[in-house]
Every structure is written in structure tokens, then in C-alpha cells.
Design an enzyme around this catalytic site. Structure first.
Site, short mmCIF file in Angstrom:
data_model
loop_
_atom_site.label_atom_id
_atom_site.label_comp_id
_atom_site.label_asym_id
_atom_site.label_seq_id
_atom_site.Cartn_x
_atom_site.Cartn_y
_atom_site.Cartn_z
N ASP A 77 4.08 -34.01 49.22
CA ASP A 77 5.55 -34.10 49.19
C ASP A 77 6.01 -34.76 47.90
O ASP A 77 5.32 -35.61 47.33
CB ASP A 77 6.03 -34.90 50.41
CG ASP A 77 7.51 -34.72 50.67
OD1 ASP A 77 8.07 -33.68 50.24
OD2 ASP A 77 8.12 -35.60 51.29
N ASN A 92 7.67 -32.87 45.22
CA ASN A 92 7.77 -31.97 44.06
C ASN A 92 9.21 -31.86 43.54
O ASN A 92 9.45 -31.90 42.34
CB ASN A 92 7.30 -30.55 44.43
CG ASN A 92 5.84 -30.48 44.77
OD1 ASN A 92 5.10 -31.44 44.57
ND2 ASN A 92 5.42 -29.34 45.28
N HIS A 108 7.23 -27.67 41.77
CA HIS A 108 6.21 -26.95 42.54
C HIS A 108 5.07 -26.47 41.63
O HIS A 108 3.90 -26.53 42.00
CB HIS A 108 6.83 -25.78 43.30
CG HIS A 108 7.85 -26.19 44.32
ND1 HIS A 108 7.66 -27.25 45.18
CD2 HIS A 108 9.09 -25.70 44.61
CE1 HIS A 108 8.73 -27.38 45.96
NE2 HIS A 108 9.61 -26.46 45.63
N LEU A 115 -16.99 -27.72 49.73
CA LEU A 115 -15.71 -28.21 50.26
C LEU A 115 -15.04 -27.08 51.04
O LEU A 115 -14.96 -25.95 50.56
CB LEU A 115 -14.78 -28.63 49.11
CG LEU A 115 -13.37 -29.08 49.51
CD1 LEU A 115 -13.41 -30.42 50.25
CD2 LEU A 115 -12.46 -29.20 48.28
N GLU A 173 -6.58 -42.27 60.04
CA GLU A 173 -6.01 -43.38 59.29
C GLU A 173 -4.87 -42.81 58.44
O GLU A 173 -5.02 -41.75 57.81
CB GLU A 173 -7.06 -44.03 58.38
CG GLU A 173 -8.20 -44.69 59.14
CD GLU A 173 -7.74 -45.88 59.98
OE1 GLU A 173 -6.79 -46.57 59.56
OE2 GLU A 173 -8.33 -46.11 61.05
C1 IPE Z 1 6.59 -31.43 54.56
O1 IPE Z 1 7.48 -31.79 53.55
C2 IPE Z 1 6.05 -30.06 54.30
C3 IPE Z 1 5.21 -29.93 53.12
C4 IPE Z 1 4.86 -30.87 52.30
C5 IPE Z 1 4.71 -28.60 52.87
P1 IPE Z 1 9.06 -31.64 53.74
O2 IPE Z 1 9.66 -32.12 52.48
O3 IPE Z 1 9.38 -30.27 54.18
O4 IPE Z 1 9.33 -32.63 54.96
P2 IPE Z 1 10.65 -33.37 55.43
O5 IPE Z 1 11.74 -32.33 55.48
O6 IPE Z 1 10.96 -34.41 54.41
O7 IPE Z 1 10.30 -33.97 56.76
C1 IPE Z 2 6.82 -30.64 48.83
O1 IPE Z 2 7.77 -31.07 47.94
C2 IPE Z 2 6.53 -29.16 48.71
C3 IPE Z 2 7.08 -28.35 49.79
C4 IPE Z 2 7.60 -28.80 50.90
C5 IPE Z 2 7.04 -26.92 49.62
P1 IPE Z 2 9.32 -30.95 48.28
O2 IPE Z 2 9.79 -29.62 47.82
O3 IPE Z 2 9.57 -31.27 49.71
O4 IPE Z 2 9.90 -32.08 47.35
P2 IPE Z 2 10.99 -33.16 47.72
O5 IPE Z 2 10.56 -33.84 48.99
O6 IPE Z 2 12.28 -32.42 47.89
O7 IPE Z 2 10.99 -34.09 46.55
MG MG Z 3 9.94 -32.98 50.73
#
Ligand code: IPE
Ligand code: IPE
Ligand code: MG
Length: 211
Positions: A14, A16, A31, A125, A172
Site C-alpha cells: 500500500d 503507491n 504503481h 520461492l 505476526e
Molecule cells: C489494499 O489497499 C489492497 C491492496 C494493497 C492491493 P487499499 O488501499 O485498497 O486499502 P484501503 O482502501 O486503504 O483499506
Molecule cells: C496500493 O497503493 C496499490 C493498490 C491498491 C492497487 P494505493 O493505490 O492504495 O496507494 P494509496 O494508498 O492511495 O497511497
Molecule cells: Mg491504498
């Protein structure tokens, strides 16, 4: 036994979008940078005792994002699979997609099948990419993965967002403010070191008290 010989590590990748926004760039740039973090972490994993790595790339709830972002992600996944397959093979990585495939664009489904086929013999892996994945849906369908030892979430939030709810029963949990595109080998090593410093009791007693 305090150290398992082969760890199953799961990561909610999370942050990006925020990483990109801080740089004044579109979310899709975040991304793309995130795909490079995937490469770094995948290549570091076997040396850290990680035998299974499950990465949350796209949740079933992420379909609610703007269509342009969703489309860019789908193209990025297909491009990642096509460009990384040879490298994954070299590193002995077996790639598998977990999640629904019936809602994915056809070129991505083709790229997934090709990458899975080409890497099927990898023994260093087991890399699982969770795309259009929902833990609740997986549980209802009886699609359960191995127990997770260590769950990492980058990007500062402290929640599971419907990822591996069943498998994380005794995982964990490790939360870091580092945004996913900034995550690398040293960060995953730090998380694994923290994991080894913890005592897992599984409902029993501390080692010292167990007699
Ligand atoms: C969770 O991240 C999904 C992925 C990392 C693929 P999100 O950004 O979608 O989650 P929420 O909306 O903050 O819970
Ligand atoms: C995680 O990064 C990737 C996906 C959920 C596809 P986000 O796109 O959720 O990035 P933030 O949380 O908005 O920074
Ligand atoms: Mg996110």
C-alpha cells in the site's frame, strides 16, 4: 522450535498513490514504481528464509477506483508478467495468481497463464500475486492458502482490507509507514528480523514457563 525453516510472508503493498502524489505525479507513476519494489523484494526473499511470498496487488474492492486507474493497473500487471517471467525463472521463482480471473482483461489472463506455465518448476520461492482477491470470497469458496507467518503492510494503515483473513489467524503483524515504492531488500530484512525477535505462542505458554 522458534524459527520456521521456510516462512510464508504476505504483504499488503500500500501507498503507491500517496508516494506519487507527494512527488506531484499521477497515481499510476506510483504503481509503476511499485512494480520495481516487487522485483527487489522477490529477489531478496529466498535469502531471508522466505519460501512463500503472497503479494496483494489488487483487491476485489479496488474495482471501485476510477476506470482509468484500474485499466492502467491491469496493463501494468500484464506488462510485469511478460517482462519478468525470464527473470523469475532464473531466480527459481514459481509464480501463481490467486483471486478471480473471470473479471480480468483477456490479455492479462493470457499473460498470467503463460507466466504460471513458464515458472511452474521454480523451487526457490512460491510467489503468489493476489489480483481481484477477496479473503471473504476465498473462504466461502474454500480456497485457503498456507498459514501466514508474517503479514507486512506498508503505507501507514493498520488494517487487513480483506486480505488472507483465514490464513493470518496467528500471523505476526508488521506495519510500516514506508510507502510501497520505497520498500526494498533492507526493509523486508528488517521485518523478518523483527519477526524472529517475537515469541509465537499459539495459545500456549511462553517457552520459559512451559517446563
Ligand atoms: C489494499 O489497499 C489492497 C491492496 C494493497 C492491493 P487499499 O488501499 O485498497 O486499502 P484501503 O482502501 O486503504 O483499506
Ligand atoms: C496500493 O497503493 C496499490 C493498490 C491498491 C492497487 P494505493 O493505490 O492504495 O496507494 P494509496 O494508498 O492511495 O497511497
Ligand atoms: Mg491504498
Amino acid at each position: 522450535m522458534s524459527q520456521s525453516p521456510s516462512l510464508h510472508v504476505a504483504i499488503v503493498m500500500d501507498g503507491n498513490g500517496r508516494w506519487a502524489a507527494r512527488r506531484g505525479r499521477p497515481r499510476t507513476a506510483g504503481h509503476r514504481a511499485g512494480a520495481e519494489a516487487v522485483r527487489r523484494v522477490v529477489e531478496a526473499a529466498p535469502g531471508l528464509g522466505i519460501g512463500g511470498l503472497t503479494l496483494f496487488a489488487f483487491s476485489a474492492d479496488n474495482w471501485s477506483r476510477p476506470p482509468a486507474e484500474v485499466a492502467a493497473l491491469m496493463r501494468l500487471f500484464a506488462r510485469y508478467l511478460r517482462s519478468e517471467t525470464a527473470r523469475l525463472r532464473e531466480h527459481g521463482v514459481r509464480l501463481e495468481l490467486v483471486g478471480r480471473r473471470d473479471r480480468l482483461p483477456a490479455p492479462l489472463v493470457t499473460a498470467i497463464a503463460a507466466a504460471e506455465h513458464a515458472t511452474a518448476a521454480g523451487g526457490a520461492l512460491h510467489l503468489r500475486l493476489a489480483v481481484d482477491y477477496s479473503a471473504r470470497a476465498a473462504i466461502r469458496a474454500g480456497r485457503i492458502l498456507p498459514d501466514v507467518d508474517l503479514l507486512i503492510r506498508t503505507g501507514g494503515e493498520q488494517r487487513l482490507s480483506d486480505f488472507l483473513l483465514w490464513e493470518c489467524a496467528y500471523a505476526e503483524l508488521y506495519f510500516t509507514d514506508t510507502m510501497w515504492p520505497d520498500f526494498g531488500a533492507a526493509d523486508v530484512a528488517a521485518a523478518v528480523a523483527e519477526f524472529h525477535s517475537r515469541e509465537r505462542r499459539f495459545g500456549g505458554l511462553p517457552d520459559a514457563a512451559a517446563g
